[in-house]
Design an enzyme around this catalytic site. Sequence first.
Site, PDB file in Angstrom:
ATOM      1  N   ALA A   1      10.817  22.487  71.172  1.00 33.94           N
ATOM      2  CA  ALA A   1      11.759  22.478  70.590  1.00 33.94           C
ATOM      3  C   ALA A   1      12.793  23.847  70.410  1.00 33.94           C
ATOM      4  CB  ALA A   1      11.506  22.100  69.033  1.00 33.94           C
TER       5      ALA A   1
ATOM      6  N   HIS B   1       4.426   2.529  72.655  1.00 36.71           N
ATOM      7  CA  HIS B   1       4.591   3.768  73.308  1.00 36.71           C
ATOM      8  C   HIS B   1       3.456   4.434  73.609  1.00 36.71           C
ATOM      9  CE1 HIS B   1       7.288   7.334  74.475  1.00 36.71           C
ATOM     10  NE2 HIS B   1       6.774   8.027  73.648  1.00 36.71           N
TER      11      HIS B   1
ATOM     12  N   GLN C   1       4.521   8.156  65.200  1.00 33.08           N
ATOM     13  CA  GLN C   1       3.416   9.041  65.394  1.00 33.08           C
ATOM     14  C   GLN C   1       2.174   8.090  65.574  1.00 33.08           C
ATOM     15  OE1 GLN C   1       2.105  11.507  66.740  1.00 33.08           O
ATOM     16  NE2 GLN C   1       2.879  13.150  65.371  1.00 33.08           N
TER      17      GLN C   1
ATOM     18  N   SER D   1       6.252   1.709  77.158  1.00 27.78           N
ATOM     19  CA  SER D   1       6.799   3.068  77.570  1.00 27.78           C
ATOM     20  C   SER D   1       5.779   3.952  77.687  1.00 27.78           C
ATOM     21  CB  SER D   1       8.044   3.464  76.904  1.00 27.78           C
ATOM     22  OG  SER D   1       7.753   3.367  75.413  1.00 27.78           O
TER      23      SER D   1
ATOM     24  N   TYR E   1      10.017  17.788  74.801  1.00 21.32           N
ATOM     25  CA  TYR E   1      10.868  18.864  74.837  1.00 21.32           C
ATOM     26  C   TYR E   1      10.282  19.922  73.941  1.00 21.32           C
ATOM     27  CZ  TYR E   1      15.254  21.349  74.777  1.00 21.32           C
ATOM     28  OH  TYR E   1      16.447  22.143  75.184  1.00 21.32           O
TER      29      TYR E   1
ATOM     30  N   PHE F   1      -5.320  18.216  67.117  1.00 19.14           N
ATOM     31  CA  PHE F   1      -3.877  18.065  67.128  1.00 19.14           C
ATOM     32  C   PHE F   1      -3.404  17.087  65.863  1.00 19.14           C
ATOM     33  CE2 PHE F   1      -0.489  15.279  69.328  1.00 19.14           C
ATOM     34  CZ  PHE F   1       0.394  16.525  69.627  1.00 19.14           C
TER      35      PHE F   1
ATOM     36  N   HIS G   1       5.063  12.391  57.519  1.00 24.64           N
ATOM     37  CA  HIS G   1       5.334  13.856  58.158  1.00 24.64           C
ATOM     38  C   HIS G   1       4.685  14.740  57.314  1.00 24.64           C
ATOM     39  CE1 HIS G   1       7.531  17.294  59.596  1.00 24.64           C
ATOM     40  NE2 HIS G   1       7.413  16.487  60.707  1.00 24.64           N
TER      41      HIS G   1
ATOM     42  N   TYR H   1       6.612   8.203  60.938  1.00 22.01           N
ATOM     43  CA  TYR H   1       5.293   8.601  60.446  1.00 22.01           C
ATOM     44  C   TYR H   1       4.727   7.797  59.468  1.00 22.01           C
ATOM     45  CZ  TYR H   1       7.359  12.820  62.817  1.00 22.01           C
ATOM     46  OH  TYR H   1       8.052  13.475  63.793  1.00 22.01           O
TER      47      TYR H   1
ATOM     48  N   LYS I   1      18.460   8.450  59.675  1.00 26.00           N
ATOM     49  CA  LYS I   1      18.440   8.569  61.180  1.00 26.00           C
ATOM     50  C   LYS I   1      18.939   7.416  61.944  1.00 26.00           C
ATOM     51  CE  LYS I   1      13.929  10.262  61.779  1.00 26.00           C
ATOM     52  NZ  LYS I   1      12.842  11.145  62.242  1.00 26.00           N
TER      53      LYS I   1
ATOM     54  N   GLU J   1       4.928   8.108  77.632  1.00 22.96           N
ATOM     55  CA  GLU J   1       5.364   9.644  77.440  1.00 22.96           C
ATOM     56  C   GLU J   1       4.586  10.781  78.363  1.00 22.96           C
ATOM     57  OE1 GLU J   1       6.145  10.799  73.206  1.00 22.96           O
ATOM     58  OE2 GLU J   1       5.104  12.477  73.501  1.00 22.96           O
TER      59      GLU J   1
ATOM     60  N   ARG K   1      13.972  16.656  65.401  1.00 24.89           N
ATOM     61  CA  ARG K   1      14.314  17.944  64.968  1.00 24.89           C
ATOM     62  C   ARG K   1      13.308  19.055  65.610  1.00 24.89           C
ATOM     63  NH1 ARG K   1      11.351  20.226  59.824  1.00 24.89           N
ATOM     64  NH2 ARG K   1       9.670  19.932  61.287  1.00 24.89           N
ATOM     65  N   GLY K   2      12.203  18.486  65.996  1.00 26.84           N
ATOM     66  CA  GLY K   2      11.264  19.371  66.551  1.00 26.84           C
ATOM     67  C   GLY K   2      10.577  20.402  65.685  1.00 26.84           C
ATOM     68  N   ASP K   3       9.745  21.059  66.210  1.00 31.48           N
ATOM     69  CA  ASP K   3       8.985  22.064  65.316  1.00 31.48           C
ATOM     70  C   ASP K   3       9.136  23.505  66.185  1.00 31.48           C
ATOM     71  OD1 ASP K   3       7.754  20.643  63.612  1.00 31.48           O
ATOM     72  OD2 ASP K   3       6.252  19.945  64.982  1.00 31.48           O
TER      73      ASP K   3
HETATM   74  C1  LIG Z   1       7.583   9.602  69.067  1.00 30.21           C
HETATM   75  C2  LIG Z   1       7.582  11.239  68.931  1.00 30.21           C
HETATM   76  C3  LIG Z   1       7.916  12.116  69.886  1.00 30.21           C
HETATM   77  C4  LIG Z   1       8.032  13.453  69.721  1.00 30.21           C
HETATM   78  N1  LIG Z   1       8.363  14.429  70.753  1.00 30.21           N
HETATM   79  C5  LIG Z   1       8.350  15.632  70.559  1.00 30.21           C
HETATM   80  C6  LIG Z   1       8.799  16.725  71.442  1.00 30.21           C
HETATM   81  O1  LIG Z   1       9.176  16.214  72.614  1.00 30.21           O
HETATM   82  N2  LIG Z   1       8.857  17.887  71.075  1.00 30.21           N
HETATM   83  C7  LIG Z   1       8.342  18.374  70.115  1.00 30.21           C
HETATM   84  O2  LIG Z   1       8.564  19.750  69.700  1.00 30.21           O
HETATM   85  N3  LIG Z   1       7.997  17.492  69.133  1.00 30.21           N
HETATM   86  C8  LIG Z   1       7.862  16.125  69.287  1.00 30.21           C
HETATM   87  N4  LIG Z   1       7.327  15.451  68.229  1.00 30.21           N
HETATM   88  C9  LIG Z   1       6.901  16.058  66.981  1.00 30.21           C
HETATM   89  C10 LIG Z   1       8.298  16.207  66.257  1.00 30.21           C
HETATM   90  O3  LIG Z   1       9.213  16.959  66.448  1.00 30.21           O
HETATM   91  C11 LIG Z   1       7.690  16.628  64.697  1.00 30.21           C
HETATM   92  O4  LIG Z   1       6.831  15.757  63.918  1.00 30.21           O
HETATM   93  C12 LIG Z   1       8.720  17.404  63.669  1.00 30.21           C
HETATM   94  O5  LIG Z   1       7.934  18.099  62.885  1.00 30.21           O
HETATM   95  C13 LIG Z   1       9.582  16.505  63.229  1.00 30.21           C
HETATM   96  O6  LIG Z   1      10.661  15.815  64.061  1.00 30.21           O
HETATM   97  P1  LIG Z   1      11.553  14.564  63.582  1.00 30.21           P
HETATM   98  O7  LIG Z   1      12.683  14.534  64.548  1.00 30.21           O
HETATM   99  O8  LIG Z   1      10.600  13.655  62.982  1.00 30.21           O
HETATM  100  O9  LIG Z   1      12.350  15.371  62.241  1.00 30.21           O
HETATM  101  P2  LIG Z   1      13.251  14.901  61.156  1.00 30.21           P
HETATM  102  O10 LIG Z   1      13.301  13.459  61.181  1.00 30.21           O
HETATM  103  O11 LIG Z   1      14.304  15.926  61.108  1.00 30.21           O
HETATM  104  O12 LIG Z   1      11.934  15.098  59.800  1.00 30.21           O
HETATM  105  C14 LIG Z   1      11.639  16.460  59.622  1.00 30.21           C
HETATM  106  C15 LIG Z   1      11.110  16.544  58.197  1.00 30.21           C
HETATM  107  O13 LIG Z   1      12.138  16.852  57.482  1.00 30.21           O
HETATM  108  C16 LIG Z   1      12.393  16.024  56.550  1.00 30.21           C
HETATM  109  N5  LIG Z   1      13.675  15.768  56.430  1.00 30.21           N
HETATM  110  C17 LIG Z   1      14.540  14.571  57.602  1.00 30.21           C
HETATM  111  N6  LIG Z   1      15.867  14.790  57.134  1.00 30.21           N
HETATM  112  C18 LIG Z   1      15.988  15.757  56.226  1.00 30.21           C
HETATM  113  C19 LIG Z   1      17.113  16.288  55.568  1.00 30.21           C
HETATM  114  N7  LIG Z   1      18.269  15.653  56.176  1.00 30.21           N
HETATM  115  N8  LIG Z   1      16.950  17.151  54.487  1.00 30.21           N
HETATM  116  C20 LIG Z   1      15.660  17.593  54.319  1.00 30.21           C
HETATM  117  N9  LIG Z   1      14.727  16.972  54.733  1.00 30.21           N
HETATM  118  C21 LIG Z   1      14.647  16.314  55.930  1.00 30.21           C
HETATM  119  C22 LIG Z   1      11.398  14.580  56.827  1.00 30.21           C
HETATM  120  O14 LIG Z   1      10.826  13.989  55.681  1.00 30.21           O
HETATM  121  C23 LIG Z   1      10.158  15.302  57.543  1.00 30.21           C
HETATM  122  O15 LIG Z   1       9.353  15.793  56.742  1.00 30.21           O
HETATM  123  C24 LIG Z   1       7.470  13.865  68.325  1.00 30.21           C
HETATM  124  C25 LIG Z   1       7.124  13.048  67.404  1.00 30.21           C
HETATM  125  C26 LIG Z   1       7.184  11.754  67.525  1.00 30.21           C
HETATM  126  C27 LIG Z   1       6.439  10.835  66.648  1.00 30.21           C
END
Ligand SMILES: Cc1cc2nc3c(=O)[nH]c(=O)nc-3n(C[C@H](O)[C@H](O)[C@H](O)COP(=O)(O)OP(=O)(O)OC[C@H]3O[C@@H](n4cnc5c(N)ncnc54)[C@H](O)[C@@H]3O)c2cc1C
Length: 277
Positions: free
Chosen positions: A43, A255, A166, A7, A41, A206, A139, A135, A155, A9, A98-100
């Site tokens: 966040a 990907h 990542q 795929s 997207y 990055f 992460h 990751y 998840k 991106e 979750r995004g940043d």
């Molecule tokens: C394939 C891919 C695509 C991406 N696309 C985008 C995008 O479109 N837009 C963007 O802004 N960013 C994107 N990112 C970056 C990503 O949003 C960031 O890395 C973000 O910091 C974490 O998102 P996540 O969904 O992995 O978070 P989560 O899985 O929610 O985890 C975030 C952090 O919190 C911890 N954690 C998880 N669940 C919990 C919980 N329940 N309680 C406490 N801690 C927890 C984890 O260990 C991790 O450190 C992408 C990353 C990847 C690998």
Amino acid sequence: MTATPFSVEFFPPKTVEGKQKLQRVVDDLQPLQPEYYSVTYGAGGSTRHQTRDVVVELAGRQLEVAPHLSFGADDEASVRALLQDYKDQGIRRLVALRGDLPSGMGQVRPVYANQLVQFVRQEFGDWFHIAVACYPEVHPQAKGYEEDVAYLANKLAAGADEAITQYFYNLESFLVFREHCSRQGIDKPLVPGIMPITNMENLVRFSENCGADIPRWLRKGMAGAASKEALIAFGEDVVTRLCEGLIREGVPAFHFYSMNQSGPVSRICQRLGLGNS
Ligand SMILES: Cc1cc2nc3c(=O)[nH]c(=O)nc-3n(C[C@H](O)[C@H](O)[C@H](O)COP(=O)(O)OP(=O)(O)OC[C@H]3O[C@@H](n4cnc5c(N)ncnc54)[C@H](O)[C@@H]3O)c2cc1C
């Protein structure tokens, strides 16, 4: 032996020229028949409309597309509305994150990706195929390796179908991570995210933010490239070799983080014999 599917991106372009360029990128990649295209997207909701526009446009070309999505600071009603819109457009895939949040957004409580996955399953059942992020080199905010893998397991248990990694340049990082995942009972596909190398400064900057390691040998190799062309050729060799190793290890798919460029992805896929190449 069937070729490993892949795929691609994209990020949503901000300008008219960027949008036109993206159409040409899709035209260039389409002959290779990627499995689907995904669209990132912002966040904080900053790209909500742009992401949707690109997604709808690709879907209108009868291409399979996966919008990335996160709650950010949005409420359930607006996330539900966006998901319903995607469903109405026939979109069947999502990348749930979750995004940043951008730093100016104050003290918004994070909605972790597992909560978004749960929400999508609760509201839309099995309509969407959901990918989440993972990751191999941990992460950046994670407390530790095992916790990070445990959150990934959450998840997937919440209903995600697969995880996209990542990017990484050490094959061993992925293999060790896969082993940890397997030890924690994760049996869903782990799809390596692959970042072609086209610009050293951008990649280094990055990578510092996103928790991807640039090994010394790679840093030195990039620094030693005499020209942009030499850097790209070196980068393609490195990434092709990485993918060859991953194919030998039986990964289910790739990907590609395309950065809205077709050349590096096309050439790497062709060298690997992926897709229709
Ligand atoms: C394939 C891919 C695509 C991406 N696309 C985008 C995008 O479109 N837009 C963007 O802004 N960013 C994107 N990112 C970056 C990503 O949003 C960031 O890395 C973000 O910091 C974490 O998102 P996540 O969904 O992995 O978070 P989560 O899985 O929610 O985890 C975030 C952090 O919190 C911890 N954690 C998880 N669940 C919990 C919980 N329940 N309680 C406490 N801690 C927890 C984890 O260990 C991790 O450190 C992408 C990353 C990847 C690998």
